[in-house]
Design an enzyme around this catalytic site. Structure first.
Site, PDB file in Angstrom:
ATOM      1  N   HIS A  38      45.634  32.182  54.450  1.00 54.91           N
ATOM      2  CA  HIS A  38      45.379  32.139  52.996  1.00 54.91           C
ATOM      3  C   HIS A  38      43.997  31.551  52.665  1.00 54.91           C
ATOM      4  O   HIS A  38      43.180  32.236  52.032  1.00 54.91           O
ATOM      5  CB  HIS A  38      46.510  31.394  52.289  1.00 54.91           C
ATOM      6  CG  HIS A  38      46.207  31.026  50.873  1.00 54.91           C
ATOM      7  ND1 HIS A  38      45.982  31.963  49.892  1.00 54.91           N
ATOM      8  CD2 HIS A  38      46.061  29.817  50.268  1.00 54.91           C
ATOM      9  CE1 HIS A  38      45.718  31.343  48.742  1.00 54.91           C
ATOM     10  NE2 HIS A  38      45.755  30.038  48.956  1.00 54.91           N
ATOM     11  N   GLU A  43      46.356  18.370  49.146  1.00 52.54           N
ATOM     12  CA  GLU A  43      47.694  18.310  48.582  1.00 52.54           C
ATOM     13  C   GLU A  43      48.769  18.451  49.663  1.00 52.54           C
ATOM     14  O   GLU A  43      49.774  17.760  49.631  1.00 52.54           O
ATOM     15  CB  GLU A  43      47.842  19.455  47.557  1.00 52.54           C
ATOM     16  CG  GLU A  43      49.072  19.324  46.707  1.00 52.54           C
ATOM     17  CD  GLU A  43      48.757  18.695  45.362  1.00 52.54           C
ATOM     18  OE1 GLU A  43      49.542  18.882  44.442  1.00 52.54           O
ATOM     19  OE2 GLU A  43      47.710  18.023  45.232  1.00 52.54           O
ATOM     20  N   ASP A  44      48.525  19.339  50.604  1.00 53.15           N
ATOM     21  CA  ASP A  44      49.610  19.759  51.502  1.00 53.15           C
ATOM     22  C   ASP A  44      49.606  19.107  52.877  1.00 53.15           C
ATOM     23  O   ASP A  44      50.571  19.226  53.615  1.00 53.15           O
ATOM     24  CB  ASP A  44      49.555  21.289  51.718  1.00 53.15           C
ATOM     25  CG  ASP A  44      49.779  22.050  50.414  1.00 53.15           C
ATOM     26  OD1 ASP A  44      50.260  21.420  49.462  1.00 53.15           O
ATOM     27  OD2 ASP A  44      49.464  23.240  50.368  1.00 53.15           O
ATOM     28  N   ASP A  74      41.623  32.087  44.711  1.00 54.09           N
ATOM     29  CA  ASP A  74      42.917  31.601  45.202  1.00 54.09           C
ATOM     30  C   ASP A  74      44.044  32.415  44.564  1.00 54.09           C
ATOM     31  O   ASP A  74      44.939  32.921  45.239  1.00 54.09           O
ATOM     32  CB  ASP A  74      43.023  30.107  44.837  1.00 54.09           C
ATOM     33  CG  ASP A  74      44.329  29.473  45.274  1.00 54.09           C
ATOM     34  OD1 ASP A  74      44.848  29.852  46.351  1.00 54.09           O
ATOM     35  OD2 ASP A  74      44.821  28.581  44.547  1.00 54.09           O
ATOM     36  N   ASP A  86      38.415  60.009  29.713  1.00 59.04           N
ATOM     37  CA  ASP A  86      37.361  59.323  30.465  1.00 59.04           C
ATOM     38  C   ASP A  86      37.941  58.423  31.553  1.00 59.04           C
ATOM     39  O   ASP A  86      37.735  57.241  31.600  1.00 59.04           O
ATOM     40  CB  ASP A  86      36.469  58.517  29.524  1.00 59.04           C
ATOM     41  CG  ASP A  86      37.271  57.615  28.600  1.00 59.04           C
ATOM     42  OD1 ASP A  86      38.514  57.755  28.560  1.00 59.04           O
ATOM     43  OD2 ASP A  86      36.657  56.763  27.947  1.00 59.04           O
TER      44      ASP A  86
END
Ligand code: MN
Length: 739
Positions: A61, A89-90, A162, A284
């Site tokens: 990711h 954070e993780d 992200d 168009d």
């Protein structure tokens, strides 16, 4: 010292990373590939063992997000931050501090910014609660995004990348409701923000992906229709491109490229659903884009196009002369194409094209640096916070949200470019107090967007605000009438309290000095230790300054303070004043009629210890009479109903009452001194004295004396009666000397 990324790490680099590094190397030969490579290394370690919903290793990711940003040609720091954006954070062991140490402040700041843009899922149980919570959350997230974006627009670009990758891999979420919620949020907030930043490439991808999850059936239908007609349309377009290209070259225009541009699916869906077109009516579906070398060529190309195909004049727009707020520049024109169908053509330079596709990101690609971007986007800044008039790039949801948000808040900038959110109707004073209390206290003027404004000027979104200060300036009371932020208000109030206290202190000190001088007491001598020594006797004071302030405010009199410091001898000298009466009342009424004006009747001069009765007069309050007074006895007969029972209520206040005495004495040298000394010894005050000769060398004295009560009076009378040469002493009523 070498940065950690300058130390060569050898490990097997995955293909995805090598591909990314190749791409960056090609774009920017001077890119710091080692740093980006090391960011990947740190992120991979940090995320090791973590998986995405799809079952892939988590590192795929951040790598993909970095890839999207590389396509937008974002700078090295943005790419590093993209690699690391989910680590703080993780992951254990990664902090803003450790990132600062390894990658520098810029990268750490970008990661922190992206981390802070995470939002908690709404809580609440009922549908209504959920809906309210969702709107609150969205308003709060919009506010956060605007602030982050205004501070460093790269934070928002990373966040958009992200989101784009999360949308591309949304199938990884097993829960349908979650996919719908994320898609709706993408369409409501992220796509309009991408549009606002001019990152068209990201905007239409976000829209088409959200469209796919929100309206899967319609998405498939439109996709099928477009591909069915694609071959035919592409052939048509190829034909048109050849015609234009030949003519441009013939005229000497330096052509970079002429290309077809497919309309994206969500815009077709919008035309059908919102504008009610049938698919067949949307002619168009494909547009043409002409990219040339420089600005002058754009206008030559425009002329060429007009020669080939008849223009639809109402569909012409010159965004080169008048760029859009987000920096977008191009010439837009619609013509009747080779097969009689409308053909949309955009004409622009390569740089304009990059800006059109990448928006603000392009400015990093062109290495203008943050300051150039700031200058260029001063307009964008205003627009960022002014959504109300904007219908082109805002979803209804975002527009409503921002209406709510901006009805209570206003976003303004410092001259350095920091953004502050203030309550609606804030003034330059609110702004100054928000920056620093001292700035608020020294404000003398305000400048908005370079223009001097009054201090009560209401700030608007996107204003650049400056304040003018003077070191000896001081706030004015009327500021409280237009300052709106609670913190500025409370800071002003506390300032005024302090200032008032200072003024009270100075005034009180002055009053005390004057009072002291009037008693021939030296202020310097008394307003120090001597005042400190009597602090215990003055209520609620802990310091000399407290006393000054209380006197200045009028809560206590200077006289009462000075009295406490005066030596006892001075007090008694002053005591038996012949003119001053200290009479005060200490009676109270039985039966609840308290605090009405009460006076002692002149006819009987009642004092505590004597039985009394009250007579309710007409308009002059209650007159207190001795029970035995002739007048009171008469009222018993005539006005009994106006008589009320009374009782003395000693209150310990030391009140004294005036009574009149008549003394008869012999003529004797020094008797006057004997009488007055005796009365003073008995602690009663003589307030008046009148001596007149009678026949036979006797004298009649009329004396007014202040006593506490009957007992005190009897004591005084006995003392005087026992003096030699005093014949008689009597209590008399009525005015002294009157017959
Ligand atoms: Mn992420």
């Amino acid at each position: 010292m070498a940065a950690p990324y300058d130390i060569v790490h050898t490990w097997e680099e995955p293909d995805g990373l090598l591909e990314l590094l190749d791409m960056i190397r090609e774009q920017r030969p001077d890119a710091n590939l080692r740093k980006i490579r090391y960011a990947y290394f740190v992120a991979e370690n940090a995320h090791s063992g973590q998986m995405r919903g799809s079952g892939e290793p988590y590192i795929t990711h951040p790598l993909a997000v970095a890839h999207i940003l590389a396509e937008l040609r974002m700078d090295d720091d943005s790419l590093c931050a993209a690699m690391l954006h989910d680590t703080v954070e993780d992951c254990k062991g990664i902090s803003i501090e450790s990132l600062t140490a390894d990658f520098g402040e810029e990268v750490a700041m970008l990661v922190e910014g992206v981390t802070k843009l995470r939002f908690k899922a709404p809580d609440g149980n009922s549908e209504r609660q959920k809906k309210v919570a969702e709107t609150d959350r969205a308003a709060e997230s919009l506010r956060k995004m605007l602030l982050a974006m205004a501070k460093d627009v790269r934070v928002m670009v990373i966040k958009l990348a992200d989101r784009l990758h999360n949308m591309r891999t949304l199938d990884g979420h097993k829960e349908v409701s979650k996919r719908i919620r994320i898609s709706q949020e993408t369409l409501d907030i992220y796509a309009p923000l991408a549009a606002r930043l001019g990152i068209w490439q990201v905007k239409w991808q976000l829209e088409d992906l959200a469209f796919k999850y929100l309206h899967p059936k319609e998405f498939q239908e439109i996709q099928a229709l477009v591909s069915k007609t694609r071959a035919h349309r592409e052939e048509e377009l190829r034909e048109a491109i050849i015609i234009v290209k030949d003519k441009l070259i013939e005229r000497g225009v330096k052509v970079v490229e002429v290309q077809g541009r497919p309309k994206h699916l969500y815009s077709i869906f919008n035309k059908i659903v919102i504008h009610g077109f049938k698919f067949e009516e949307i002619l168009d579906l494909i547009a043409m884009r002409i990219v040339v070398k420089d600005k002058a060529d754009c206008y030559v190309a425009l002329g060429v196009v007009n020669e080939i195909w008849p223009p639809l004049m109402q569909h012409f727009a010159d965004y080169i002369a008048r760029p859009k707020p987000n920096g977008y520049q191009s010439l837009h024109i619609k013509v009747i194409g080779p097969h009689g169908e409308p053909l949309e053509i955009q004409i622009r330079t390569k740089e304009m094209h990059d800006i059109a596709e990448m928006g603000v990101a392009a400015h990093y690609a062109y290495k203008e640096g943050a300051s150039a971007v700031d200058g260029r986007f001063s307009n964008l800044r205003q627009q960022l916070f002014d959504w109300s008039s904007d219908y082109r790039t805002s979803s209804d949801f975002l527009r409503n949200l921002s209406t709510d948000l901006f009805s209570e808040q206003v976003f303004v900038f410092t001259p350095k470019g920091d953004v502050l959110d203030l309550p609606k109707d804030s003034t330059p004073i609110d702004f100054a107090f928000r920056v620093h209390t001292n700035l608020g206290l020294r404000v003398v003027g305000g400048k908005v967007n370079g223009q001097i404004v009054p201090l009560n000027h209401k700030l608007k979104n996107g204003d650049v605000v400056e304040v003018i200060t003077r070191s000896n300036a001081s706030p004015s009371f009327d500021w409280l009438q237009f300052v709106v932020s609670p913190s500025a208000k409370s800071k002003l109030r506390s300032h005024f309290r302090t200032r008032l206290r200072d003024e009270n202190e100075a005034h009180g000190k002055d009053l005390l000095e004057r009072e002291l001088k009037s008693h021939s007491m030296e202020p310097k001598e008394f307003l120090g230790d001597k005042l400190l020594a009597v602090l215990g006797q003055i209520k609620d004071t802990k310091s000399i300054e407290d006393v000054f302030a209380k006197v200045g405010e009028g809560l206590i009199s200077a006289q009462s303070v000075v009295d406490k410091m005066r030596p006892p001898t001075q007090k008694t000298q002053d005591g038996p004043s012949l003119s001053k009466s200290r009479e005060s009342g200490v009676m109270s009424v039985i039966g609840g009629l308290d605090k009405i004006s009460m006076r002692r009747a002149k006819c009987c001069d009642p004092i505590p210890g004597e039985d009394v009765v009250g007579f309710v007069t007409r308009g002059r309050g209650i007159m207190i009479h001795r029970h035995a007074c002739a007048n009171a006895l008469a009222y018993e007969q005539t006005d009994k109903e106006r008589l009320i029972p009374m009782e003395w209520q000693p209150d310990g206040s030391g009140g004294v009452f005036r009574v009149n005495l008549k003394i008869v004495t012999l003529e004797r040298q020094g008797l006057l001194a004997d009488v007055t000394n005796m009365i003073a010894e008995a602690r009663a005050n003589i307030v008046a004295i009148n001596v007149k000769p009678l026949r036979n060398s006797t004298f009649e004295w009329e004396l007014s004396v202040e006593v506490r009560d009957l007992e005190h009076l009897n004591f005084v009378m006995n003392k005087v009666a026992n003096l030699s040469d005093v014949f008689s002493i009597l209590r008399v009523h009525g005015r002294t000397g009157s017959k």
